[in-house]
Each structure stands twice: as structure tokens, then as C-alpha cells.
Design a protein around this motif. Structure first.
Motif, PDB file in Angstrom:
ATOM      1  N   ALA A 186      17.628   6.212  16.865  1.00  0.00           N
ATOM      2  CA  ALA A 186      19.181   5.022  17.436  1.00  0.00           C
ATOM      3  C   ALA A 186      19.479   5.087  15.697  1.00  0.00           C
ATOM      4  O   ALA A 186      20.249   4.051  15.848  1.00  0.00           O
ATOM      5  N   CYS A 187      18.507   4.967  15.042  1.00  0.00           N
ATOM      6  CA  CYS A 187      19.015   4.507  13.523  1.00  0.00           C
ATOM      7  C   CYS A 187      19.981   5.358  13.411  1.00  0.00           C
ATOM      8  O   CYS A 187      20.801   5.153  12.879  1.00  0.00           O
ATOM      9  N   VAL A 188      19.785   6.544  13.254  1.00  0.00           N
ATOM     10  CA  VAL A 188      20.498   7.364  13.001  1.00  0.00           C
ATOM     11  C   VAL A 188      22.274   7.110  13.846  1.00  0.00           C
ATOM     12  O   VAL A 188      23.009   7.827  13.417  1.00  0.00           O
ATOM     13  N   ALA A 189      21.850   7.136  15.051  1.00  0.00           N
ATOM     14  CA  ALA A 189      22.862   6.520  15.377  1.00  0.00           C
ATOM     15  C   ALA A 189      23.733   5.418  15.546  1.00  0.00           C
ATOM     16  O   ALA A 189      25.110   5.241  15.495  1.00  0.00           O
ATOM     17  N   ASP A 190      23.410   4.246  14.436  1.00  0.00           N
ATOM     18  CA  ASP A 190      24.055   3.201  14.314  1.00  0.00           C
ATOM     19  C   ASP A 190      24.472   3.527  12.537  1.00  0.00           C
ATOM     20  O   ASP A 190      25.207   2.845  12.673  1.00  0.00           O
ATOM     21  N   VAL A 191      23.857   4.733  12.260  1.00  0.00           N
ATOM     22  CA  VAL A 191      24.631   4.512  11.238  1.00  0.00           C
ATOM     23  C   VAL A 191      26.043   5.579  10.605  1.00  0.00           C
ATOM     24  O   VAL A 191      26.649   5.179  10.039  1.00  0.00           O
ATOM     25  N   LEU A 192      25.763   6.594  11.931  1.00  0.00           N
ATOM     26  CA  LEU A 192      26.843   7.073  12.189  1.00  0.00           C
ATOM     27  C   LEU A 192      28.105   6.461  12.656  1.00  0.00           C
ATOM     28  O   LEU A 192      28.851   5.853  12.025  1.00  0.00           O
ATOM     29  N   ALA A 193      27.624   5.201  14.072  1.00  0.00           N
ATOM     30  CA  ALA A 193      28.598   3.995  14.291  1.00  0.00           C
ATOM     31  C   ALA A 193      29.294   3.548  13.068  1.00  0.00           C
ATOM     32  O   ALA A 193      30.276   2.918  13.335  1.00  0.00           O
ATOM     33  N   ASP A 194      27.995   2.693  12.061  1.00  0.00           N
ATOM     34  CA  ASP A 194      28.489   2.342  11.328  1.00  0.00           C
ATOM     35  C   ASP A 194      29.437   2.693  10.408  1.00  0.00           C
ATOM     36  O   ASP A 194      30.640   1.849  10.252  1.00  0.00           O
ATOM     37  N   VAL A 195      29.830   3.450   9.868  1.00  0.00           N
ATOM     38  CA  VAL A 195      30.161   4.196   8.833  1.00  0.00           C
ATOM     39  C   VAL A 195      31.678   4.975   9.808  1.00  0.00           C
ATOM     40  O   VAL A 195      32.873   4.832   9.012  1.00  0.00           O
ATOM     41  N   GLU A 196      31.533   4.991  10.942  1.00  0.00           N
ATOM     42  CA  GLU A 196      32.996   5.525  11.664  1.00  0.00           C
ATOM     43  C   GLU A 196      33.380   4.275  11.653  1.00  0.00           C
ATOM     44  O   GLU A 196      34.875   3.843  12.174  1.00  0.00           O
ATOM     45  N   ARG A 197      33.420   3.153  11.541  1.00  0.00           N
ATOM     46  CA  ARG A 197      33.591   1.779  12.154  1.00  0.00           C
ATOM     47  C   ARG A 197      34.226   1.423  10.515  1.00  0.00           C
ATOM     48  O   ARG A 197      35.525   0.372  10.353  1.00  0.00           O
ATOM     49  N   GLY A 198      34.091   1.926   9.292  1.00  0.00           N
ATOM     50  CA  GLY A 198      34.386   1.502   7.845  1.00  0.00           C
ATOM     51  C   GLY A 198      33.853   0.744   7.315  1.00  0.00           C
ATOM     52  O   GLY A 198      33.925   0.102   6.343  1.00  0.00           O
ATOM     53  N   ALA A 199      32.784   0.627   7.369  1.00  0.00           N
ATOM     54  CA  ALA A 199      31.145  -0.400   6.607  1.00  0.00           C
ATOM     55  C   ALA A 199      31.163   0.308   5.455  1.00  0.00           C
ATOM     56  O   ALA A 199      30.899   1.534   5.286  1.00  0.00           O
ATOM     57  N   PRO A 200      31.236  -0.674   5.357  1.00  0.00           N
ATOM     58  CA  PRO A 200      30.480  -0.099   3.205  1.00  0.00           C
ATOM     59  C   PRO A 200      29.532   1.038   3.322  1.00  0.00           C
ATOM     60  O   PRO A 200      28.421   0.754   3.802  1.00  0.00           O
ATOM     61  N   VAL A 201      29.416   1.890   2.027  1.00  0.00           N
ATOM     62  CA  VAL A 201      28.127   3.173   1.714  1.00  0.00           C
ATOM     63  C   VAL A 201      26.835   1.973   2.093  1.00  0.00           C
ATOM     64  O   VAL A 201      25.982   2.153   2.041  1.00  0.00           O
ATOM     65  N   GLY A 202      27.332   0.735   0.962  1.00  0.00           N
ATOM     66  CA  GLY A 202      25.690   0.611   0.156  1.00  0.00           C
ATOM     67  C   GLY A 202      25.475   0.302   1.664  1.00  0.00           C
ATOM     68  O   GLY A 202      24.342  -0.313   2.084  1.00  0.00           O
ATOM     69  N   VAL A 203      26.263  -1.011   2.519  1.00  0.00           N
ATOM     70  CA  VAL A 203      24.978  -1.883   3.621  1.00  0.00           C
ATOM     71  C   VAL A 203      25.100  -0.732   4.138  1.00  0.00           C
ATOM     72  O   VAL A 203      23.431  -0.920   4.811  1.00  0.00           O
ATOM     73  N   VAL A 204      25.195   0.230   4.639  1.00  0.00           N
ATOM     74  CA  VAL A 204      24.894   1.506   5.195  1.00  0.00           C
ATOM     75  C   VAL A 204      23.580   1.736   5.037  1.00  0.00           C
ATOM     76  O   VAL A 204      22.461   1.932   6.019  1.00  0.00           O
ATOM     77  N   SER A 205      23.434   2.317   3.933  1.00  0.00           N
ATOM     78  CA  SER A 205      22.363   2.880   2.814  1.00  0.00           C
ATOM     79  C   SER A 205      21.606   1.983   3.025  1.00  0.00           C
ATOM     80  O   SER A 205      20.354   2.079   3.103  1.00  0.00           O
ATOM     81  N   ALA A 206      21.784  -0.145   2.962  1.00  0.00           N
ATOM     82  CA  ALA A 206      20.565  -0.599   2.782  1.00  0.00           C
ATOM     83  C   ALA A 206      20.165  -1.306   3.687  1.00  0.00           C
ATOM     84  O   ALA A 206      18.383  -0.952   4.494  1.00  0.00           O
ATOM     85  N   ARG A 207      21.032  -1.287   5.363  1.00  0.00           N
ATOM     86  CA  ARG A 207      20.373  -0.925   6.941  1.00  0.00           C
ATOM     87  C   ARG A 207      19.703   0.488   6.727  1.00  0.00           C
ATOM     88  O   ARG A 207      18.849  -0.188   7.253  1.00  0.00           O
ATOM     89  N   PHE A 208      19.616   0.988   6.737  1.00  0.00           N
ATOM     90  CA  PHE A 208      18.480   2.324   6.726  1.00  0.00           C
ATOM     91  C   PHE A 208      17.654   2.491   5.738  1.00  0.00           C
ATOM     92  O   PHE A 208      16.786   2.607   6.134  1.00  0.00           O
ATOM     93  N   HIS A 209      17.297   1.654   4.822  1.00  0.00           N
ATOM     94  CA  HIS A 209      16.226   2.013   3.905  1.00  0.00           C
ATOM     95  C   HIS A 209      15.588   0.498   4.329  1.00  0.00           C
ATOM     96  O   HIS A 209      14.691   0.827   4.156  1.00  0.00           O
ATOM     97  N   ASN A 210      15.687  -0.593   5.333  1.00  0.00           N
ATOM     98  CA  ASN A 210      15.206  -1.731   5.464  1.00  0.00           C
ATOM     99  C   ASN A 210      14.609  -1.051   6.638  1.00  0.00           C
ATOM    100  O   ASN A 210      14.087  -2.064   7.511  1.00  0.00           O
ATOM    101  N   ALA A 211      15.396  -0.510   7.742  1.00  0.00           N
ATOM    102  CA  ALA A 211      15.315   0.389   8.555  1.00  0.00           C
ATOM    103  C   ALA A 211      14.040   1.147   8.162  1.00  0.00           C
ATOM    104  O   ALA A 211      12.716   0.746   9.299  1.00  0.00           O
ATOM    105  N   VAL A 212      13.659   2.156   7.352  1.00  0.00           N
ATOM    106  CA  VAL A 212      12.736   2.983   7.149  1.00  0.00           C
ATOM    107  C   VAL A 212      11.588   1.586   6.624  1.00  0.00           C
ATOM    108  O   VAL A 212       9.587   2.120   7.320  1.00  0.00           O
ATOM    109  N   ALA A 213      11.393   1.073   6.006  1.00  0.00           N
ATOM    110  CA  ALA A 213      10.194   0.179   5.205  1.00  0.00           C
ATOM    111  C   ALA A 213       9.810  -0.736   6.328  1.00  0.00           C
ATOM    112  O   ALA A 213       8.158  -0.570   6.617  1.00  0.00           O
ATOM    113  N   SER A 214      10.464  -1.042   7.686  1.00  0.00           N
ATOM    114  CA  SER A 214       9.748  -2.725   8.633  1.00  0.00           C
ATOM    115  C   SER A 214       9.181  -1.326   9.608  1.00  0.00           C
ATOM    116  O   SER A 214       7.970  -1.674   9.808  1.00  0.00           O
ATOM    117  N   ALA A 215       9.763  -0.238   9.921  1.00  0.00           N
ATOM    118  CA  ALA A 215       9.247   0.903  10.965  1.00  0.00           C
ATOM    119  C   ALA A 215       8.021   1.133  10.532  1.00  0.00           C
ATOM    120  O   ALA A 215       6.689   0.987  10.353  1.00  0.00           O
TER     121      ALA A 215
END
Length: 752
Positions: A650-679
Motif C-alpha cells: 500500500a505504501c508503494v502504491a501511495d508513493v506512485l499515486a502521489d508522484v503521478e498527482r504531482g506531489a513534490p518529491v520532498g513530500v513523498v520522501s518524507a511520507r515514505f520515511h515516516n511510514a518506515v519509521a512508524s511501522a
């Protein structure tokens, strides 16, 4: 007046070559005590005689006021019968027993020597080898113990009368400074047919004209050029065949370093410390260095001069220099003159050399500061060969480490010596350097291994080396267990603990490529309590160099075998389809739980890169892109009990969805790091709770990522866990050998 007494004191630790004997001489004189002090194979031996109150003060002050480079590990005292001895003497060293003395690491030039270096009235004015008992070469010149001049590479230089007088004067700071020398009797520099000042002038001119200079330093050669000249840096990069990995910089002063990078107080302490490591810090906007110094990197690695020769070069050049290890990619650093000439002839435009031999090649150490304290990325010059304490006593053993960022470890009793950084153990040259280092440490610390420890991977050169050692017992230790054990042992713990051990790859007990492991372990053994959801590794090791393959493999899981190529991934469509088919069918695609490869996949989906030129590059750039103000997080589900599975689909799917929506890379990176840390923190809490544990370990190369380390540790501590992270050793494979030694020692102790 009480009757006199006499006491012997055996001092163990780093107490040779650091001014300890003259310190003892002065202390005894202050207290009116007679006796003697000498070096031997075990350290320093002292006998003092006098008033009993003075003897008590001597025993109290002896360790507390030791010289700055000394490290007193133990003082063993015993009462003796007074002899009536008068006066206090520094006696000649004793030899002949089994060596057990500690050898000091090399130390940066001290302030006293720097003042002399730049004082026109001083006889050592601009002498490139000025040193004293508080600074200078140690480990890189020593061939044996006790640490005396005949057992160093200074043995061939006969001191002049004035240096000899300093050397034998207990009140002089050069008393028994083994590398003591001056322009009349010591080593000298040369470049071509020029020597001394002429050679230094020519060296600076080579760099001023855009050339590359090979410089013989403390533990090997550097390649240097002006950091502000793009053609020079680009030429060095091309000749060295180093495409993207950042070059280290040497700044003339702390003030100049502050103009290049944003330095915290902790960074500054690291920069000016006697170890003088390369410190990784965030680049300042407008830093005056060429683009080719660190392509696509928001960080720079900066160090300060640590030898008199460096200080002279930097002062004369008047600018920051690139100062990188003198080798071609994947080879060990050059340190012998003839070898350097042969290997560097097509790279360097000039050779600034000197005639003091280097006994042991030693790369620069690399450190970055974190909220939890300094993190060693590479432990070498300035730190090696300081010993570490094992929490379990070991029979004489050798641990051979892994493959990447290779080190070895020798141990006996509770003392362990982790060797200097060797490099990636993937060719004959590096293996030869590894074997040379092992032989030197075996001789230096009198360790004759009865046990040789190795990684479980059958194809590692370190494993092959270990198994070729005859007349010894062999023990295999699983890669991630060694990571966890290294962290436990350096903190004096034996476990049990739960650990999140994340890296690129390590050979698992089931024959697959592990790399995202939750282990419940102590030093003697482990259970696999959880893991990242396994995914295919298309093409095996090729996926590490071509991370787009991991993006394809993860999307194959997310999209049930039909991973259309995202627009952010610049890869030929036919190649993408072929790798997708490999992932679905499992053709030449072993399973992996690697968190490192998950970071690679996300970096690719963010459009950062599709291939890498050095290990971990994609993950480094993903961390660099992180927006520190973004606190959102994707979801990584925790499935099952034990083994617990961290499902990142689900994390990978959300990464791709955010990227395709044009989310800034910095935001995507932060959300991914937070996901790994939290899990990760949640998984540690769940496993620890189920097993009644409160101790957690974070280690493995992925935890070189400062943001991930800090966030995971904070969340785990908030959940009530006591968290250990590597401090004395790197979290990457540079710490594996120490972990192997700890595991083997503990297993032998249990079996005994």
C-alpha cells in the motif's frame, strides 16, 4: 611522620607514545616520590616510594590527570617493601614478553606544534613533519610494541644532537616522542628534482594551474586539486573513474568550513577533534566549490588539515582543496611509493612525496552527527586501532567480516581490535590488503587465532579467506545477527533484545537475500521475529546497480503481475516488460526482504534516478530530498504474528499515486520515511511486548539514514523501549566483524 612505603602500579590502555612516562615523572616529582617508570609489552610499569600519604595521592591522581592522548583502562597496584631508592628515573623499555600494550591512533597536529610550524624564529618553521608526544603519527608508523622508535618507520632516521636532547629531557614535550625530527635529521618532501620549500612551491603551482597532485600523507596517498576549479575537479573525476560519489574536501580552517556547510556545534567538535574525520554536513547555498565536487548531493564531506604538510599546502594554496583517497575505483588506497607511481601515473600531474615509510595504509574516517550523537560511517584513521571491550571473554579469534566496507576483528580476553577500513572485498588487490592488515594486527597484538569466524555467504572473499585458514576451528555467523550483536556488545550488553536490522542484502539461513529483519536475539543466537514482505530481486545483484528493476518488482506485487511503467521511470519499454516478466515468473529473480532495495524502488518512482554508480546512491538522494516540515505518512501494514510481516504494498502504491498527482518529491520522501519509521517502531513494540523485552537495537546500513534513525528511535522510545544504536562502530558492514567476534565468544562460553 609515617614510615615510607613502596607501591607498584601496572597501567594498561593507550599509555605508550602519548607522553605518559614524562607525566609520571612530573607527578612523582611534585609529590616527592622516588622510583621508576618504564614501558613494556603490557603497557607502563611504575614503582614509587615515599610517604604513604603521598603514595595515596599518587594513586588517585595517576589516572585522573593522564595526558590528553592517553586512555587508561586499568591500574593494578600492589604494596612492596621499601628499598630506600633515591630519585625518580625513566628506565629503558623492557621487551621479550607477549605484547599486550595498546597502540595509539594517529592524532592531528597540536596547537603547540602549529605555532612552531608558522613561527619564522623557530627551528622547525615550515617543517612538514613537526610533532610531539601530544600529536602526530602513531598507528601508521608502528611495526611492533612496546612503542619505541626502533619499532617504527622512523628507525632509519638518526636524531641530531638537538632532537636527541629534547627526546631525553623529561621536562620537554618531545620526551620520547618517537617520530621526533627536524629539518636537519628527519624526513623531507620532494617533487620531481625539487625538495623542501621548492617542492612545496611546485606542488601549489601544479594545483593553481588546474592540475591534480598526488600527496603522500599519513596513512597513504591523496589526490588533491583546487576545489573551486571545475576543470580540475572534472578531470580528477574522469581519471579516477568516479562518476558521482562526492569527493572529500579539506578546508584551511574551521572558519572556511563554515562557509561551505551548515555546521552544528556537534559537527564543529568533530571537525576539530584529534581524530580529524571527514564530517558530512548540509551544503551552504553558494558554497565556493565546483559542481563536480558532489554532483546531485545536498551534503558535502569536509575535514580540516591534520598533518603539518596539510597545513602548509592549505595555507600556501589559500583555498579549499579536494582531498580524496588515491586509488582507482574499487582498489585500495595507494601507500607504497613504487606502487603509487605505477597506479597513479595516469591520474596525477605531480607527486609530492616524502621518505618516511608508511607501515599501514589507513583511509580517512567519515562521521555524521545525529540527534543521538556522532554516527561513524567509516572507522579508520584517528580511531583505529583503539580497542573495544567485549562483554564476554574470548579465546584468541579472528572475525573476517562481510564483503562491503570490509573490516576484520581480532580478539582475546575481553579486548577486541577492529581493523581499519579496507574497502569492498571484491578483487584480489583488496583481498591482499585485507590479509596484510590481519597479519599486522596479529603481530601487533600477539593474537594467534584458534577460532576464525565468517559470514554465511559462501561466495564472499572474506568467507573464502576464513575457510583457508588451517589449524583453527571455523564458525559461521548470520549477517544480520552479527549487526545486532555488534551494537549490543559495544554497549556492554548481551541481550536478549529485539532488533530492526535493515540493509541492502545479507545471506539468510534459508538461502535467500535478507535485508529487512526483525530479530529477537542475544549474543548466542537469534530468531527471525519478522521481516519486510519478500519481493523478487530481478537479475540478482544487477538490481542493486539498476534500482529501476526493484521499482518494477514492487509494482508487480502491487498490481498483481501487470506493472505498467510509470512516466517517471526513464527506462526502455521493452526492458521494463522483460524485467516485469522475470519478476512475475521468478526467473533469475531470488526473493529478498531488503529495505535498502525498497528505498531504491521509491527513489526510482520519485524520478530521482534509474541506475546508480555507487552503493546506496538512490537511497542517499531520497533522504537528501526529504522535506523536514512534512509530517504525513503512508501506511505499511503489520501482518500476522511471528514472523511478523511489514507489508509495504500500500505504501508503494501511495508513493506512485502521489508522484503521478504531482506531489513534490520532498513530500513523498518524507511520507515514505515516516511510514518506515512508524511501522518499524510499532513492529519492535509488538515483538518486544510478546516476548517481555524492553531493549531494542537499530542497525544495518539503511540506518546510516539520519532521518530514519532519529525518527524510528524516537518513536520506539516513546513506546517505552530502551533503544541502542551503533556509536563506536558504523551501522553498516564496517561493524560486522566485531559482531561476529561477540557472537563466537558468547557461543564458546555457553558451550564450555
Amino acid at each position: 611522620m609515617s614510615p615510607p612505603g613502596r607501591v607498584s602500579a601496572r597501567v594498561e590502555g593507550v599509555v605508550q607514545g602519548v607522553g605518559f612516562r614524562p607525566y609520571v615523572h612530573r607527578l612523582a616529582g611534585e609529590l616527592g616520590l622516588a622510583g621508576f617508570v618504564l614501558n613494556d609489552e603490557r603497557g607502563v610499569l611504575i614503582e614509587v616510594e615515599g610517604e604513604r600519604a603521598a603514595l595515596r595521592r599518587f594513586e588517585e591522581r595517576l589516572p585522573a590527570e593522564a595526558p590528553p592522548l592517553a586512555r587508561v583502562e586499568r591500574v593494578i597496584t600492589a604494596a612492596l617493601e621499601p628499598t630506600g631508592e633515591l630519585g625518580f628515573a625513566i628506565r629503558e623499555s623492557r621487551r621479550g614478553g607477549e605484547p599486550d600494550a595498546r597502540v595509539s591512533a594517529d592524532a592531528a597536529t597540536c596547537e603547540d606544534c602549529l605555532r612552531e610550524l608558522f613561527d619564522p624564529a623557530d627551528r622547525r618553521h615550515r617543517y612538514p613533519f613537526v610533532n610531539c608526544t601530544n600529536c602526530g603519527p602513531r598507528f601508521t608508523i608502528v611495526s611492533g610494541v612496546p612503542y619505541d622508535r626502533p619499532l617504527t618507520t622512523m628507525a632509519g632516521f638518526q636524531m641530531c644532537a638537538r632532537c636527541e636532547a629534547e627526546y631525553h629531557d623529561p621536562s620537554d614535550r618531545r620526551f620520547h616522542a618517537e617520530p621526533n625530527a627536524c629539518p636537519d635529521c628527519g624526513p623531507s618532501v620532494r617533487l620531481g628534482g625539487a625538495a623542501g620549500e621548492d617542492a612545496l612551491g611546485m606542488a601549489v603551482n601544479v594545483m593553481a594551474n588546474g592540475g591534480v597532485l598526488a600527496v603522500k600523507g599519513l596513512g597513504g596517498y591523496h589526490l588533491a586539486c583546487r576545489a573551486d576549479l571545475e576543470p580540475a575537479v572534472a578531470a580528477l573525476r574522469a581519471r579516477k573513474r568516479r562518476e558521482d560519489r562526492p569527493f572529500a574536501l579539506m578546508a584551511p580552517s574551521l572558519e572556511v568550513a563554515r562557509t561551505l556547510v551548515n555546521l552544528s556545534p556537534e559537527d564543529e567538535q568533530l571537525l576539530v577533534g584529534r581524530e580529524r574525520p571527514i564530517v558530512i554536513a548540509r551544503r551552504r547555498e553558494g558554497a565556493g566549490v565546483a559542481d563536480s565536487v558532489a554532483p546531485r548531493s545536498v551534503d558535502l564531506g569536509v575535514m580540516l588539515p591534520y598533518t603539518p604538510l596539510h597545513h602548509l599546502l592549505l595555507a600556501d594554496a589559500g583555498t579549499t582543496l579536494v582531498m580524496t583517497s588515491a586509488n582507482v575505483s574499487d582498489e585500495p588506497i595507494a601507500y607504497e611509493d613504487e606502487d603509487a607511481r605505477g597506479r597513479l601515473d595516469g591520474i596525477a600531474d605531480g607527486f609530492l612525496v616524502h621518505d618516511r615509510p608508511i607501515e599501514t595504509r589507513t583511509d580517512d574516517s567519515v562521521v555524521r552527527s545525529t540527534a543521538r550523537g556522532p554516527m561513524l560511517v567509516r572507522r579508520s584513521r584517528g580511531y583505529v586501532p583503539e580497542s573495544l571491550v567485549l562483554p564476554v571473554s574470548a579465546a584468541p579469534l579472528l572475525a573476517c567480516g562481510a564483503e562491503l566496507k570490509s573490516t576484520f576483528c581480532l580478539a582475546k580476553g575481553t579486548s577486541a581490535w577492529v581493523g581499519h577500513h579496507i574497502g569492498d572485498l571484491r578483487n584480489w588487490e583488496t583481498l591482499a590488503s585485507f590479509a596484510d592488515g590481519v597479519r599486522h594486527f596479529e603481530r601487533l597484538f600477539a593474537v594467534e587465532p584458534k577460532l576464525v569466524v565468517h559470514d554465511l555467504h559462501p561466495d564472499y572473499l572474506s568467507t573464502g579467506y576464513a575457510l583457508r585458514r588451517e589449524g583453527v576451528a571455523h564458525v559461521g555467523v548470520q549477517h544480520h545477527h552479527a549487526h545486532l550483536a555488534a551494537c549490543l556488545a559495544e554497549h556492554g550488553e548481551t541481550g536478549p533484545a529485539v532488533g530492526a536490522i535493515y540493509d541492502g542484502t545479507g545471506y539468510g539461513t534459508d538461502g535467500t537475500a535478507w535485508g529487512g529483519e526483525l530479530l529477537a536475539a542475544d549474543l548466542t543466537g537469534f530468531e527471525r521475529a519478522g521481516m519486510l514482505l519478500p519481493v523478487r530481486l530481478p537479475g540478482g545483484d544487477r538490481a542493486a546497480a539498476e534500482p529501476w528493476r526493484m521499482a518494477c518488482a514492487w509494482l508487480a506485487l502491487v498490481r498483481d503481475g501487470e506493472p505498467a511503467r510509470p512516466g517517471t521511470v526513464a527506462v526502455d519499454e521493452a526492458r521494463w516488460r522483460a524485467v516485469a516478466e522475470m519478476s512475475v515468473k521468478g526467473t533469475a529473480s531470488p526473493l529478498t526482504t531488503s529495505v535498502g532495495r525498497l528505498f531504491d524502488a521509491v527513489a526510482v518512482l520519485c524520478g530521482l534516478r534509474t541506475t546508480v554508480t555507487y552503493e546506496g546512491q538512490a537511497a542517499v538522494e531520497l533522504e537528501a530530498a526529504l522535506d523536514p516540515d512534512e509530517d504525513g505518512a503512508y501506511e505499511i501494514a503489520l501482518e500476522g504474528t511471528e514472523p511478523l510481516v511489514l507489508d509495504a504494498r500500500a505504501c508503494v502504491a501511495d508513493v506512485l499515486a502521489d508522484v503521478e498527482r504531482g506531489a513534490p518529491v520532498g513530500v513523498v520522501s518524507a511520507r515514505f520515511h515516516n511510514a518506515v519509521a512508524s511501522a518499524t517502531a510499532a513492529a519492535l513494540e509488538r515483538v518486544a511486548g510478546a516476548r517481555g523485552l524492553d531493549l531494542a537495537v537499530l542497525s544495518g546500513g539503511v540506518f546510516q539514514n539520519r532521518a530514519l534513525l532519529e525518527r524510528t528511535a524516537a518513536l520506539a522510545e516513546r513506546a517505552g523501549l530502551r533503544v541502542l544504536t551503533p556509536e563506536a562502530l558504523p551501522p553498516n558492514d564496517g561493524g560486522i566483524s566485531f559482531g561476529q567476534a561477540a557472537v563466537a565468544a558468547a557461543q564458546v562460553a555457553v558451550a564450555a
